[in-house]
Design an enzyme around this catalytic site. Structure first.
Site, PDB file in Angstrom:
ATOM      1  CE1 TYR A  62      -4.497  -0.626  -0.310  1.00 53.17           C
ATOM      2  CE2 TYR A  62      -3.707  -2.303   1.258  1.00 53.17           C
ATOM      3  CZ  TYR A  62      -4.677  -1.805   0.269  1.00 53.17           C
ATOM      4  OH  TYR A  62      -5.943  -2.303  -0.025  1.00 53.17           O
ATOM      5  CG  ASP A  87     -10.070   9.907 -23.893  1.00 56.58           C
ATOM      6  OD1 ASP A  87      -8.891   9.229 -24.058  1.00 56.58           O
ATOM      7  OD2 ASP A  87     -10.889   9.579 -23.629  1.00 56.58           O
ATOM      8  CD  GLU A 144      -4.684   4.282   0.713  1.00 55.48           C
ATOM      9  OE1 GLU A 144      -3.825   3.372   1.308  1.00 55.48           O
ATOM     10  OE2 GLU A 144      -5.804   4.216   0.974  1.00 55.48           O
ATOM     11  CE  LYS A 171      -8.333   1.497 -25.449  1.00 57.89           C
ATOM     12  NZ  LYS A 171      -8.485   2.440 -24.276  1.00 57.89           N
ATOM     13  NE  ARG A 220      -6.690  -4.737 -19.754  1.00 58.78           N
ATOM     14  CZ  ARG A 220      -7.395  -4.478 -20.648  1.00 58.78           C
ATOM     15  NH1 ARG A 220      -8.641  -3.559 -20.625  1.00 58.78           N
ATOM     16  NH2 ARG A 220      -7.232  -4.840 -22.083  1.00 58.78           N
ATOM     17  CB  THR A 228      -5.841   3.394 -21.781  1.00 63.37           C
ATOM     18  OG1 THR A 228      -5.630   3.415 -23.197  1.00 63.37           O
ATOM     19  CG2 THR A 228      -7.180   3.480 -21.362  1.00 63.37           C
TER      20      THR A 228
END
Ligand code: DSN
Length: 418
Positions: free
Chosen positions: A52, A198, A54, A227, A233, A224
């Site tokens: 973790y 985008d 954060e 692609k 991903r 993203t």
């Protein structure tokens, strides 16, 4: 077969093995899919998943983050260099949270956003009524013209003047033409809007410098990484320095808690790979392959939306072929060719049926296929769609697909899971 996993969980091991076989032995023409490098796969399956972290590098809510800081900072610096931007947040889990973060950072609920219509090539997060975007914000839309099937800047400008959006989005998931971001900046400035690109689909083409660069013109850029970029991903948000604090706050704690550190590490790897000189030739080949595939389909009497393609994808209008997009995609899959049904502009059929299919060349290009193979693939697609009920044709093509895949192997000796 993965030896360790097959002992611990033979069911999942068998599924992974079957999916590996599918990815190796079929032709993947889904424009948003690709084969991540083995280095990316290995990193995404690594021990960073255990931690973790954060917060942001140097400002964490957990201890033990020395190496999290290092890898996240590395990913950020590489992305800044690759895209020539002032600030990058590498934490978004995917493209949709990247877009959510951009809206959340720049807008108030109910503000107006101008975006491309989903059924003309936009995206769910660009204002679909059932999506968080359409629920939380007011959308006005521009679309493509009936005759050119490309958007018209003067019409988009008129729509912007009428609706006075606070944010304009350029980019989508099924637009086959090149986008020049400079004139959109002028429209945004005229109406006092922020400009967001985008670039989820064309990110690799931009990083490979075969498509225009949005960075000089846009306030925020979202994408993203899986692609055309061939990464893991995930998503990232890039912005001008003046929006950095807002964007970071919107991602965490605004929208996400613990980020996926294994994926952030894999993003760092993919940014490095995208800075290698051969990445540019790979992206140029993706575009050349798309153009040859498009020409082959045109020669076989198919109609393509807007007449062709400038990027990695094309939309095939099947209206005159007496087959829906839904049925065409299914029959192609049976022949070993994976594509997706896709609405075409002004489609009379719903998105579950559609009159078109979308084809893209990134995955085949990653396998090393070039112009000759694209001609062959185009001919095979044509034969299947022109004889959708002919089982002999289907079986012959299936065999040809298998042989072609054997000539262009992928993920040989994959030892990630042993
Ligand atoms: N689902 C992606 C695509 O196929 O284009 C967009 O998010």
């Amino acid at each position: 077969m993965n030896r360790l996993l097959s002992q611990v969980d033979p069911d999942v091991a068998e599924i992974l093995d079957a999916e590996l076989g599918r990815q190796q032995h079929t032709l993947i023409l889904i424009a948003s899919e690709n084969y991540a490098s083995k280095a990316v796969l290995q990193t995404q399956g690594c021990i960073m998943t255990n931690k973790y972290a954060e917060g942001y590098p140097g400002k964490r809510y957990y201890n033990g983050c020395e190496f999290m800081d290092r890898v996240e900072s590395l990913a950020i610096e590489r992305a800044k260099q690759l895209f020539g931007v002032e600030h990058v947040n590498v934490q978004p889990h995917a493209g949709s949270p990247s877009n959510a973060a951009a809206y959340f950072a720049l807008l108030d609920p109910g503000d107006t956003i101008l975006a491309m219509r989903l059924d003309h090539g936009g995206h769910l997060t660009h204002g679909l009524k059932q999506n968080f975007s359409g629920i939380s914000y007011r959308f006005a839309f521009y679309g493509v013209e009936r005759d050119t099937e490309q958007f018209d800047l003067s019409r988009a400008a008129a729509i912007a003047r009428k609706h006075k959006p606070r944010l304009i989005i350029v980019g989508g998931s099924a637009y086959p033409r090149q986008i020049d971001f400079a004139p959109w900046r002028e429209i945004a400035d005229e109406v006092g809007a922020y400009l967001m690109a985008d670039i989820a689909h064309i990110v690799g083409l931009i990083a490979g410098q075969v498509h225009p660069d949005p960075a000089p013109y846009c306030d925020v850029i979202t994408t993203t990484t899986q692609k055309t970029l061939r990464g893991p991903r995930g998503g990232i948000v890039m912005c001008r320095e003046q929006f950095a604090a807002q964007i970071d706050k919107a991602v965490f704690p605004g929208l996400q808690g613990g980020q996926m550190m294994h994926t952030i590490a894999a993003k760092a790897v993919c940014f490095k790979e995208a800075m290698e000189p051969n990445f540019r030739s790979y992206q140029a080949q993706i575009v050349r392959n798309a153009q040859v595939l498009a020409d082959t389909l045109l020669r076989n009497d198919f109609r393509l939306v807007s007449g062709g393609t400038d990027n990695h994808l094309m939309l095939v209008d099947l209206d005159s072929k007496n087959i829906t997009g839904h049925d065409a995609a299914n029959v192609l899959e049976k022949a070993g060719i994976t594509a997706n049904k896709n609405v075409i502009p002004f489609d009379s059929r719903p998105p579950t049926i559609t009159s078109g299919i979308r084809l893209g060349t990134p995955a085949l290009t990653t396998r090393g296929m070039k112009e000759d193979e694209m001609r062959f693939v185009g001919e095979m697609i044509s034969q299947v769609i022109h004889a959708p009920h002919d089982l002999q044709v289907r079986e012959r093509i299936r065999q040809q697909v298998k042989e072609l895949c054997e000539h262009f192997p992928i993920y040989e000796d994959l030892d990630l899971w042993s």
